[in-house]
Design a protein around this motif. Structure first.
Motif, short mmCIF file in Angstrom:
data_model
loop_
_atom_site.label_atom_id
_atom_site.label_comp_id
_atom_site.label_asym_id
_atom_site.label_seq_id
_atom_site.Cartn_x
_atom_site.Cartn_y
_atom_site.Cartn_z
N LYS B 16 0.89 -1.15 0.00
CA LYS B 16 0.00 0.00 0.00
C LYS B 16 0.93 1.21 0.00
CE LYS B 16 -3.66 2.04 2.80
NZ LYS B 16 -4.41 1.89 4.04
N ILE B 27 3.73 1.91 2.86
CA ILE B 27 3.38 2.03 4.28
C ILE B 27 3.28 0.63 4.89
CG2 ILE B 27 0.87 2.20 3.84
CD1 ILE B 27 2.46 4.32 6.46
N GLN B 28 2.77 -0.33 4.10
CA GLN B 28 2.71 -1.70 4.57
C GLN B 28 2.48 -2.62 3.37
OE1 GLN B 28 -1.14 -0.33 6.58
NE2 GLN B 28 -1.13 -2.52 6.95
N ASP B 30 1.63 -6.08 4.15
CA ASP B 30 0.69 -7.04 4.70
C ASP B 30 0.03 -6.35 5.87
OD1 ASP B 30 -0.43 -9.30 5.91
OD2 ASP B 30 1.46 -9.99 6.73
N SER B 31 0.23 -6.81 7.05
CA SER B 31 -0.33 -6.17 8.22
C SER B 31 0.83 -5.57 9.02
CB SER B 31 -1.10 -7.21 9.03
OG SER B 31 -0.54 -7.40 10.30
N ILE B 32 0.63 -4.37 9.53
CA ILE B 32 1.69 -3.72 10.31
C ILE B 32 2.06 -4.58 11.51
CG2 ILE B 32 2.26 -1.70 11.73
CD1 ILE B 32 0.66 0.03 9.82
N ILE B 33 1.05 -5.21 12.12
CA ILE B 33 1.32 -6.05 13.28
C ILE B 33 2.24 -7.21 12.90
CG2 ILE B 33 0.26 -7.61 14.99
CD1 ILE B 33 -2.21 -5.78 14.94
N LEU B 226 6.85 1.42 6.02
CA LEU B 226 7.14 2.50 6.98
C LEU B 226 6.20 2.47 8.18
CD1 LEU B 226 7.91 5.60 4.70
CD2 LEU B 226 9.47 3.90 5.65
N GLY B 227 5.03 1.82 8.05
CA GLY B 227 4.11 1.72 9.19
C GLY B 227 4.76 0.96 10.34
N ASP B 230 7.66 2.70 11.98
CA ASP B 230 7.26 3.67 13.00
C ASP B 230 6.92 2.99 14.33
OD1 ASP B 230 6.69 6.40 13.81
OD2 ASP B 230 4.60 5.75 13.89
N ILE B 295 -6.02 4.20 22.12
CA ILE B 295 -4.71 4.36 21.48
C ILE B 295 -4.34 5.84 21.44
CG2 ILE B 295 -3.38 3.93 19.39
CD1 ILE B 295 -5.57 1.72 18.82
N ARG B 297 -2.46 9.22 20.30
CA ARG B 297 -1.96 9.70 19.01
C ARG B 297 -1.30 11.06 19.20
NH1 ARG B 297 -2.47 5.15 15.81
NH2 ARG B 297 -4.57 4.32 15.93
N TYR B 300 -2.57 14.53 21.18
CA TYR B 300 -3.61 14.37 22.21
C TYR B 300 -3.13 15.04 23.50
CZ TYR B 300 -6.26 10.74 19.61
OH TYR B 300 -7.02 10.04 18.69
N THR B 316 0.95 5.00 19.59
CA THR B 316 0.54 3.91 18.71
C THR B 316 -0.01 2.76 19.54
OG1 THR B 316 1.21 2.57 16.79
CG2 THR B 316 2.72 2.60 18.64
N PHE B 317 -0.55 1.81 18.83
CA PHE B 317 -0.88 0.50 19.38
C PHE B 317 0.41 -0.30 19.28
CE2 PHE B 317 -2.07 -3.91 18.39
CZ PHE B 317 -2.96 -4.21 19.40
#
Lengths: 129, 366
Positions: B16, B27-28, B30-33, B226-227, B230, B295, B297, B300, B316-317
């Protein structure tokens, strides 16, 4: 991309399914969950809250950011998906099933006619990608 | 929109893509996790070619570098790497950079992409008295590929052969040949894991990227966006310029206060920073963990007893612990480990606690 024919949609990627009388169930679409990827938190409005069509009503967070979800229809929240609190990934796994967000008692069922049908929604998604 | 030489490969891996400053970056994939956990447990490959690169060379290079950075470059041997802020006269952070000392007359600065023009203008201005000094933007000539994770050293050896692509130890670099191109392998990174960052002529970057992937995909190596970069850096508490610091912040107000070496004769910002040290700081960057869901950010508000005491700078999470984590700049009176604070997330004040940072630390090879 899964866009079931029997549901109605918004251009902001929510879906609506009529169950009986004035009661609908709503959630976010397969396309939306695919774009957001890992959903790690869902904040839903409490039961009893009055929602206005098109106004922000919930928040979905991926690892990266928080996204507003808009009420696809006006009415009162009569049930919320408690399971999403512990298992937000259900929205990724089963957006039209276990990943549902709210049951709403519509205040104006006529609004249903203003929502998109599957073929219209599909067209919007295809333009986006 | 600029593209790195690896753009086509990112598309092939279904990345993506997002706009990151002037660049289209993954940015990713697959999944950032999953990407985060892969780097913690095995290894991942990053395209960080968007980073700025500036060559500084000439007879005065060494003394010039000493003057513009707050950390002490005097003791650096050739092929050593140093992290430092660049500060202005007020002690405000212009950028945080890696200094590669090639030799006494040649340095390479790795700078933040978004700061490239600003930094070069600043450095050029400071270099005016040094007649023979050259400052050259080599950002588009070179690409950077980072291999990070506990398996990264085995994967390097698997790619280049024994001792043919490894720097001697952490924060050192070495130069090798890849095909006909010189590559600089630096034992540094932005993930908190063992690993290297490889600088190579942009024309050879895709070939190198593909070679590393081909050789190590069977062992589980994947490209990482890059997700996850970070979330990895935040878990390891590496600061992000523009989020955690900018020109209104001095290094003394952050966990990188150790990079200010007052023992140096002179450097830009020394006077202001000495004054600040004497007076004491008013704000401090701290790390916190959310007590429950929610979460944090960037931006905040941080609340204590109903009063706003600061702001979240990064949040972040955390894929490792499944909790919200963050860094915040708060009034120094409350900056104590164990102190309970609240983070205002939309309309709710959510409980959090100040903790010792980093959130994650691996024992790195010396």
């Amino acid at each position: 991309m899964n866009v079931p024919d029997e549901l109605k949609y918004t251009k902001t990627h929510e879906w609506v399914k009529k169950i009986n009388g004035k009661e609908v169930v709503v959630g976010i679409t397969d396309h939306a969950q695919e774009q957001l990827k890992d959903i790690v938190y869902v904040e839903l409005p409490p039961v009893g809250r009055e929602l206005k069509m098109g106004a922000p009503c919930a928040v979905v967070e991926s690892v990266k950011a928080a996204y507003d979800i808009y009420a696809p229809i006006s009415g009162k929240v009569i049930k919320m998906n408690q399971e999403l609190k512990e298992s937000p990934q259900l929205v990724n796994e089963d957006p039209y099933g276990k990943g549902w967000f709210l049951h709403i008692e519509m205040s104006d069922p006529e609004e249903l006619n203003r929502l998109l049908i599957a073929s219209q929604y599909k067209e919007i998604c295809e333009k986006e990608t | 929109m600029k593209r790195t030489p690896l753009y086509e490969s990112h598309l092939k891996y279904h990345a993506k893509m997002v706009s990151y400053h002037d660049y289209s970056m993954p940015i990713q994939y697959d999944s950032i996790i999953n990407e985060h956990l892969l780097v913690r447990n095995k290894a991942g490959l990053f395209d960080v070619s968007h980073m700025g690169k500036v060559e500084i060379y000439g007879d005065d290079a060494h003394s010039f570098v000493q003057q513009v950075v707050t950390n002490d470059a005097a003791q650096l041997s050739d092929k050593q790497v140093l992290y430092s802020p660049l500060c202005n006269e007020k002690g405000g952070i212009i950028d945080d950079i890696l200094i590669y000392k090639i030799d006494t007359k040649k340095f390479l600065f790795i700078i933040n992409c978004a700061n490239t023009e600003k930094d070069i203008a600043w450095l050029t201005e400071q270099a005016k008295p040094c007649k023979s000094l050259k400052i050259k933007n080599v950002g588009d000539d070179m690409s950077i590929i980072a291999l990070q994770g506990p398996s990264s050293m085995e994967m390097l050896e698997n790619t280049f052969g024994h001792n043919k692509g490894m720097p001697p130890k952490r924060f050192y670099l070495d130069e090798f040949l890849f095909d006909d191109s010189r590559m600089i392998v630096s034992s540094t990174g932005y993930t908190g894991e063992d690993g290297v960052e490889i600088l190579i002529d942009a024309k050879y970057a895709l070939k190198l990227w593909n070679r590393i992937l081909e050789k190590n995909e069977p062992a589980g190596l994947k490209p990482i966006g890059l997700g996850a970069r970070d979330t990895l850096r935040l878990e390891a508490c590496y600061l992000l310029y523009g989020n955690d610091m900018d020109e209104t912040v001095t290094p003394l107000e952050t966990p990188i206060d150790w990079t200010v070496k007052f023992s140096k004769d002179s450097f830009i910002g020394k006077h202001a920073l000495l004054e600040q040290r004497k007076k004491g700081i008013e704000r401090k960057l701290i790390g916190f963990v959310m007590a429950n869901q929610g979460i944090p950010r960037h931006d905040y508000p941080v609340v204590k007893n109903g009063e706003v005491i600061g702001k979240v700078t990064s949040g972040t999470f955390n894929p490792t612990t499944k909790k919200g984590i963050g860094l915040a700049r708060i009034n120094v009176r409350h900056a104590r480990i164990g102190e309970d604070i609240q983070i205002q997330i939309r309309d709710n004040c959510c409980e959090a606690r100040i903790v010792k940072i980093p959130f994650y630390k691996r024992e790195l090879k010396k």
